[in-house]
Write a protein that holds these residues in place. Sequence first.
Motif, short mmCIF file in Angstrom:
data_model
loop_
_atom_site.label_atom_id
_atom_site.label_comp_id
_atom_site.label_asym_id
_atom_site.label_seq_id
_atom_site.Cartn_x
_atom_site.Cartn_y
_atom_site.Cartn_z
N HIS A 145 -6.65 -10.16 -3.27
CA HIS A 145 -6.97 -11.21 -2.02
C HIS A 145 -5.68 -12.24 -2.16
CE1 HIS A 145 -8.61 -13.31 0.92
NE2 HIS A 145 -8.85 -14.46 0.13
N LYS A 146 -5.53 -12.52 -3.30
CA LYS A 146 -4.45 -13.48 -3.50
C LYS A 146 -3.01 -13.13 -2.92
CE LYS A 146 -6.49 -16.43 -7.28
NZ LYS A 146 -6.02 -16.61 -8.55
N LEU A 147 -2.80 -11.73 -3.54
CA LEU A 147 -1.30 -11.25 -2.92
C LEU A 147 -1.53 -11.11 -1.62
CD1 LEU A 147 1.06 -9.92 -3.61
CD2 LEU A 147 -0.11 -7.85 -4.26
N SER A 148 -2.93 -10.44 -0.89
CA SER A 148 -2.80 -10.14 0.54
C SER A 148 -2.44 -11.68 1.35
CB SER A 148 -4.13 -9.83 0.65
OG SER A 148 -4.14 -9.68 2.20
N TYR B 25 -3.71 -4.32 1.20
CA TYR B 25 -3.98 -4.69 -0.16
C TYR B 25 -5.35 -5.30 0.08
CZ TYR B 25 0.45 -4.40 -2.54
OH TYR B 25 1.52 -3.65 -3.01
N GLU B 26 -6.05 -5.93 1.28
CA GLU B 26 -7.39 -6.38 1.55
C GLU B 26 -8.14 -5.03 1.82
OE1 GLU B 26 -8.84 -8.96 1.74
OE2 GLU B 26 -7.27 -10.27 1.19
N ASN B 27 -7.63 -3.82 1.92
CA ASN B 27 -8.37 -2.93 2.31
C ASN B 27 -8.95 -2.22 0.86
OD1 ASN B 27 -8.56 -2.66 5.16
ND2 ASN B 27 -6.86 -1.40 5.37
N VAL B 28 -7.84 -2.28 -0.20
CA VAL B 28 -7.88 -1.84 -1.45
C VAL B 28 -9.10 -2.62 -2.02
CG1 VAL B 28 -6.92 -1.52 -3.78
CG2 VAL B 28 -5.78 -0.81 -1.73
N ALA B 29 -8.80 -4.21 -1.83
CA ALA B 29 -9.78 -4.96 -2.35
C ALA B 29 -11.37 -4.81 -1.79
CB ALA B 29 -9.54 -6.31 -2.02
N LEU B 30 -11.52 -4.26 -0.42
CA LEU B 30 -12.77 -4.16 0.14
C LEU B 30 -13.21 -2.68 -0.38
CD1 LEU B 30 -12.27 -4.78 3.76
CD2 LEU B 30 -13.73 -6.15 2.17
N THR B 31 -12.46 -1.63 -0.74
CA THR B 31 -12.73 -0.56 -1.44
C THR B 31 -13.54 -0.78 -2.74
OG1 THR B 31 -11.10 0.54 -0.01
CG2 THR B 31 -12.18 1.69 -1.98
N ILE B 32 -12.71 -1.67 -3.66
CA ILE B 32 -13.25 -1.91 -5.07
C ILE B 32 -14.61 -2.79 -4.92
CG2 ILE B 32 -12.64 -3.04 -7.15
CD1 ILE B 32 -9.78 -2.34 -6.58
N ALA B 33 -14.41 -3.56 -3.95
CA ALA B 33 -15.78 -4.70 -3.90
C ALA B 33 -16.88 -3.56 -3.67
CB ALA B 33 -15.52 -5.77 -3.00
N PRO C 81 -8.84 -4.09 -14.81
CA PRO C 81 -9.89 -3.16 -14.28
C PRO C 81 -10.20 -3.09 -13.02
CG PRO C 81 -10.70 -4.76 -15.67
CD PRO C 81 -9.20 -5.04 -15.76
N ASN C 82 -10.98 -2.27 -12.52
CA ASN C 82 -11.95 -2.46 -11.19
C ASN C 82 -12.86 -3.36 -11.14
OD1 ASN C 82 -9.49 -0.70 -9.97
ND2 ASN C 82 -11.00 1.30 -9.94
N ASP C 83 -12.64 -4.52 -11.24
CA ASP C 83 -13.68 -5.62 -11.25
C ASP C 83 -13.48 -6.89 -10.21
OD1 ASP C 83 -11.92 -6.85 -12.69
OD2 ASP C 83 -13.09 -7.11 -14.57
N SER C 84 -14.28 -7.78 -10.51
CA SER C 84 -13.97 -9.07 -9.61
C SER C 84 -12.47 -9.61 -9.78
CB SER C 84 -15.09 -10.03 -9.79
OG SER C 84 -15.01 -10.42 -11.01
N ILE C 85 -11.96 -9.54 -11.01
CA ILE C 85 -10.84 -10.14 -11.27
C ILE C 85 -9.40 -9.53 -10.40
CG2 ILE C 85 -8.77 -10.38 -12.80
CD1 ILE C 85 -10.84 -10.87 -15.12
N LYS C 86 -9.86 -7.91 -10.38
CA LYS C 86 -8.87 -7.30 -9.41
C LYS C 86 -8.91 -7.57 -8.01
CE LYS C 86 -6.70 -2.88 -9.49
NZ LYS C 86 -6.51 -1.64 -10.37
N VAL C 87 -10.29 -7.73 -7.59
CA VAL C 87 -10.40 -7.93 -6.08
C VAL C 87 -9.77 -9.28 -5.72
CG1 VAL C 87 -12.34 -8.35 -4.58
CG2 VAL C 87 -12.21 -6.31 -6.03
N THR C 88 -10.09 -10.28 -6.68
CA THR C 88 -9.48 -11.62 -6.39
C THR C 88 -8.11 -11.63 -6.45
OG1 THR C 88 -11.44 -12.67 -7.39
CG2 THR C 88 -9.67 -14.01 -7.14
N THR C 89 -7.46 -11.08 -7.44
CA THR C 89 -5.74 -10.81 -7.35
C THR C 89 -5.38 -10.06 -5.96
OG1 THR C 89 -6.01 -10.92 -9.80
CG2 THR C 89 -3.96 -10.30 -8.79
#
Length: 72
Positions: A46-49, A64-72, A36-44
């Motif tokens: 970031h790991k992939l990035s 992928y970092e931009n997607v993580a920033l959008t969700i965060a 889901p769009n939460d901290s787990i997705k953001v962390t994952t």
Amino acid sequence: MHLRTVPFLLLFVFSLKLFAQDRESDSLLTAIENAPNDSIKVTTLHKLSEKLWRNGSLSRAGEYENVALTIA
């Protein structure tokens, strides 16, 4: 061991390492798709990035970092 076999052995070991890295990236992508769009997705993300960045795929890492920033 013959000197001619050493380069072939090194090439083989290097190709195995690249294959393992691709499998790990695929696993992270699967986890991102199912999270889901939460901290787990953001962390994952970031790991992939980070993994892509270390492998030289800078533009994909940035995406992928931009997607993580959008969700965060």
